[in-house]
Design an enzyme around this catalytic site. Structure first.
Site, PDB file in Angstrom:
ATOM      1  N   LYS A 100      -8.563   2.599   7.739  1.00 15.40           N
ATOM      2  CA  LYS A 100      -9.232   4.313   7.357  1.00 15.40           C
ATOM      3  C   LYS A 100      -8.935   4.874   8.062  1.00 15.40           C
ATOM      4  O   LYS A 100      -9.221   5.021   9.329  1.00 15.40           O
ATOM      5  CB  LYS A 100     -10.631   3.472   7.069  1.00 15.40           C
ATOM      6  CG  LYS A 100     -10.816   3.023   5.599  1.00 15.40           C
ATOM      7  CD  LYS A 100     -12.243   3.089   5.369  1.00 15.40           C
ATOM      8  CE  LYS A 100     -12.580   2.645   4.063  1.00 15.40           C
ATOM      9  NZ  LYS A 100     -12.870   3.521   2.739  1.00 15.40           N
ATOM     10  N   ARG A 146     -12.444  -4.868  -5.253  1.00 17.37           N
ATOM     11  CA  ARG A 146     -12.171  -5.279  -6.146  1.00 17.37           C
ATOM     12  C   ARG A 146     -11.447  -6.719  -6.428  1.00 17.37           C
ATOM     13  O   ARG A 146     -11.753  -7.462  -7.160  1.00 17.37           O
ATOM     14  CB  ARG A 146     -10.894  -4.411  -7.232  1.00 17.37           C
ATOM     15  CG  ARG A 146      -9.735  -4.777  -6.465  1.00 17.37           C
ATOM     16  CD  ARG A 146      -8.613  -3.191  -7.288  1.00 17.37           C
ATOM     17  NE  ARG A 146      -9.223  -2.117  -6.314  1.00 17.37           N
ATOM     18  CZ  ARG A 146      -8.746  -1.288  -7.367  1.00 17.37           C
ATOM     19  NH1 ARG A 146      -7.578  -1.076  -7.911  1.00 17.37           N
ATOM     20  NH2 ARG A 146      -9.180   0.273  -5.957  1.00 17.37           N
TER      21      ARG A 146
END
Ligand code: BES
Ligand code: ZN
Ligand code: ZN
Length: 486
Positions: free
Chosen positions: A266, A340
Site C-alpha cells: 500500500k 478474505r
C-alpha cells in the site's frame, strides 16, 4: 457512576442536562428553569426540537450551575439516534466545563416517546460512549471525567439503564482495541486481551498458536501470516448461555492487526490507518463481552484469525496458487486482498470444529465499501433472507446503518479463476465479490457478511462517536444474539 433518583436537589449537582419537549416549558418544578426556557422559546433561540440543545448558566440552589437544555421534539419527531447524539455532545460540553456531578432530568419524558426501556438504555449508552477519548500515549492528558451522573426520573428503569451502560462499555473496549497501534496490539496482545475479557465477563477463550494453526491445515490463513515476525493466533471464544439448545450462533471477525498490503504494498497514506484492520475482531470481542455480561440465553462462538500482512523473503506473492482449509485452491491476484483469505479459514474452522448453526462474518474488507455507503453505513450480503432481515433489524435496534447488497447471478463468474478454483481479486463490485468469496466456504447454514471498512473508524468526534475506532457492530451483534436467544 450512573444512578437513577426520584427527586432533583439542585445543590447536589454542578451541571444539569434538562430534557425538554418541543414548546413545553412546564413541569420542571423550578421557576427559574421554566422562566429561562420561556425566554428561549420567545426569542426562538431554542424550542426543544429533537437534536437541539442550548447551554445557559442559572442560579439554582445556592450557586451558579451549567445547564444544558436538550430537545426531545414531539412524540412524532422524537428519534432515539438523534437524542443519543445530542446527549453525548452535551455531556462532552459539560466535561469541558469541568463539571463533576451532573444530573439528567427526564421528568419531561412521556411514554409517548417510544418505550421507556429504550429511552433509558439510550441514556446509559450515550453517556458511557461520550466518556471516552483515545489518549493513552499523551503525556499531558487534559481530559476531565464526571464523578457521577444522576438520572432524575419518577420511573426507575434500572435494568434498561444498566443494559445501555454495559453496551456502551463493550463498545468502548472495541474502540480501544481498534485504536491501539499495531506495534502494541500484535496478534498475541489481541489474544491476551480477549483472554482477559473472557475472564472478566465469563466466556471461555482458547488461543491456538502457529503449530496448531498449521496442524488444522489453515493454509490460506498461514499464507497471509507467514511473512510476519509476529506469531499468528487463532482466537476462539465460547459463550454457553443455553445448554439445552442445540443452536449455536457463530461470529467471525477479521483480525489483521496490521495490513501493509504485503508485496502488493500500500502507499503510506493507505497504510497509516491499517492498525484498524482488526475492526471486525473488535466487534466480535465486544459483542461477546456484552452477550456474556448481560447473560443472554444463547450459545455463541466467536473466532478471530489474527495476524499481520507483512513483507519478507517468505511472503506469499501475486501469481501464487494457494490452498485453503476448506479444500478450494485460490489464485493470488493481489496480496492486499488478504482479509478474505484469513476469513475463509476461520469460517471453515467455526463450522467444522465449533459446529455453529448460523454465521456472521464482519470485516474491514474492501475500500470499495467506502464507495458503497461512505462512513454512514456498512454494506452486507447474505445467502438467507430470514437471517439477513434479522441482522438488518439488529442494526436498526442498535442505531447503526446497514444495507443489503444483491448477489446477482452475473457476479458468480467473477470469483472463479482459470488456473484455480477461485481468485482473491474478483474486481467490481469489489465489496460484493469479496463477500461472495467468503460465501464459497459456507456450507448449508444461514450466513451474513458485513463490510465495515467505511465505518470501523471515525475521522472526528461527533455525537456518540469518538475520533478513531467506533466499535461498529458490537451492539448489532448483541441485539442479533438477544433476538435469537430463547
Ligand atoms: N484492509 C483493506 C481494506 C480497507 C481499505 C479497510 C481502506 C479500511 C480502509 C483490505 O485488506 C484491502 O486492502 N482490500 C483491497 C482489495 C483489493 C486489492 C482487491 C482494496 O479494497 O483495495
Ligand atoms: Zn489488504
Ligand atoms: Zn486488510
Amino acid at each position: 457512576m450512573i444512578k437513577i433518583q426520584n427527586t432533583q436537589t439542585y445543590d447536589l449537582f454542578d451541571g444539569l442536562m434538562i430534557s425538554v419537549r418541543e414548546k413545553e416549558a412546564q413541569g420542571f418544578q423550578n421557576e427559574k428553569v421554566e422562566k429561562s426556557l420561556k425566554q428561549l422559546f420567545e426569542k426562538e433561540l431554542f424550542i426543544g426540537k429533537i437534536g437541539e440543545s442550548y447551554a445557559v448558566t442559572l442560579e439554582l440552589g445556592d450557586s451558579l450551575k451549567d445547564v444544558i437544555f436538550l430537545g426531545l421534539g414531539t412524540p412524532e419527531s422524537f428519534n432515539v439516534k438523534t437524542f443519543k447524539n445530542t446527549l453525548a455532545d452535551s455531556y462532552r460540553l459539560l466535561q469541558k466545563k469541568k463539571v463533576s456531578h451532573v444530573s439528567l432530568n427526564v421528568l419531561a419524558y412521556t411514554e409517548a416517546f417510544c418505550c421507556e426501556n429504550r429511552f433509558f438504555r439510550s441514556v446509559g449508552e450515550a453517556v458511557t460512549l461520550a466518556n471516552y477519548d483515545f489518549n493513552d500515549f499523551k503525556s499531558d492528558k487534559k481530559d476531565h471525567h464526571f464523578e457521577s451522573l444522576t438520572v432524575i426520573s419518577s420511573s426507575a428503569k434500572e435494568a434498561a439503564l444498566e443494559e445501555g451502560v454495559a453496551l456502551g462499555k463493550a463498545t468502548l473496549l472495541a474502540r480501544q482495541l481498534t485504536n491501539l497501534p499495531a506495534n502494541i496490539l500484535t496478534p498475541s496482545k489481541l489474544a491476551d486481551m480477549a483472554v482477559d475479557a473472557g475472564k472478566e465477563s465469563g466466556f471461555e477463550v482458547e488461543v491456538k498458536g502457529r503449530d496448531q494453526i498449521e496442524n488444522l491445515n489453515m493454509h490460506a490463513f498461514m499464507e497471509v501470516a507467514k511473512a510476519s515476525a509476529q506469531e499468528p493466533k487463532l482466537i476462539v471464544m465460547r459463550y454457553n448461555g443455553n445448554p439445552h439448545s442445540d443452536q449455536r450462533l457463530g461470529y467471525v471477525g477479521k483480525g489483521l492487526t496490521y495490513d501493509s498490503g504485503g508485496l502488493s504494498i500500500k502507499p503510506t497514506a493507505g497504510m497509516v490507518d491499517m492498525k484498524t484492520d482488526m475492526g471486525g475482531a473488535s466487534a466480535v470481542i465486544g459483542a461477546m463481552v456484552a452477550i456474556s455480561n448481560l447473560k443472554l440465553k444463547i450459545n455463541v462462538t466467536a473466532v478471530v484469525a489474527a495476524c499481520e500482512n507483512m513483507i519478507s523473503g517468505v511472503s506469499y506473492k501475486p501469481g501464487d496458487i494457494i490452498q485453503s482449509m476448506g479444500g478450494k485452491s485460490i489464485f493470488i491476484g493481489n496480496t492486499d486482498a488478504e482479509g478474505r483469505l484469513t476469513l475463509v479459514d476461520a469460517v471453515t474452522y467455526i463450522q467444522e470444529y465449533e459446529k455453529v448453526t448460523s454465521v456472521v462474518d464482519i470485516a474491514t474488507l474492501t475500500g470499495a465499501a467506502i464507495h458503497c455507503l461512505g462512513s454512514a453505513g456498512s454494506p452486507m450480503i447474505s445467502s438467507d433472507d430470514t437471517f439477513a432481515s434479522a441482522v438488518v433489524n439488529a442494526f436498526e435496534k442498535a442505531g447503526e446503518n446497514t444495507w443489503r447488497m444483491p448477489i446477482f447471478e452475473e457476479y458468480k463468474e467473477l470469483i472463479k479463476h482459470e488456473l484455480a478454483d477461485l481468485t482473491n481479486t474478483a474486481g467490481s463490485p469489489g465489496t460484493i465479490t469479496a463477500g461472495m468469496f467468503i460465501g464459497e466456504f459456507v456450507k448449508d447454514i444461514p450466513w451474513v457478511h458485513i463490510d465495515i471498512a467505511g465505518t470501523a473508524s471515525a475521522s472526528k468526534p461527533k455525537g456518540i462517536l469518538s475520533k478513531g475506532g467506533t466499535g461498529v457492530g458490537v451492539r448489532p451483534l448483541y441485539f442479533l444474539a438477544k433476538k435469537m436467544a430463547d
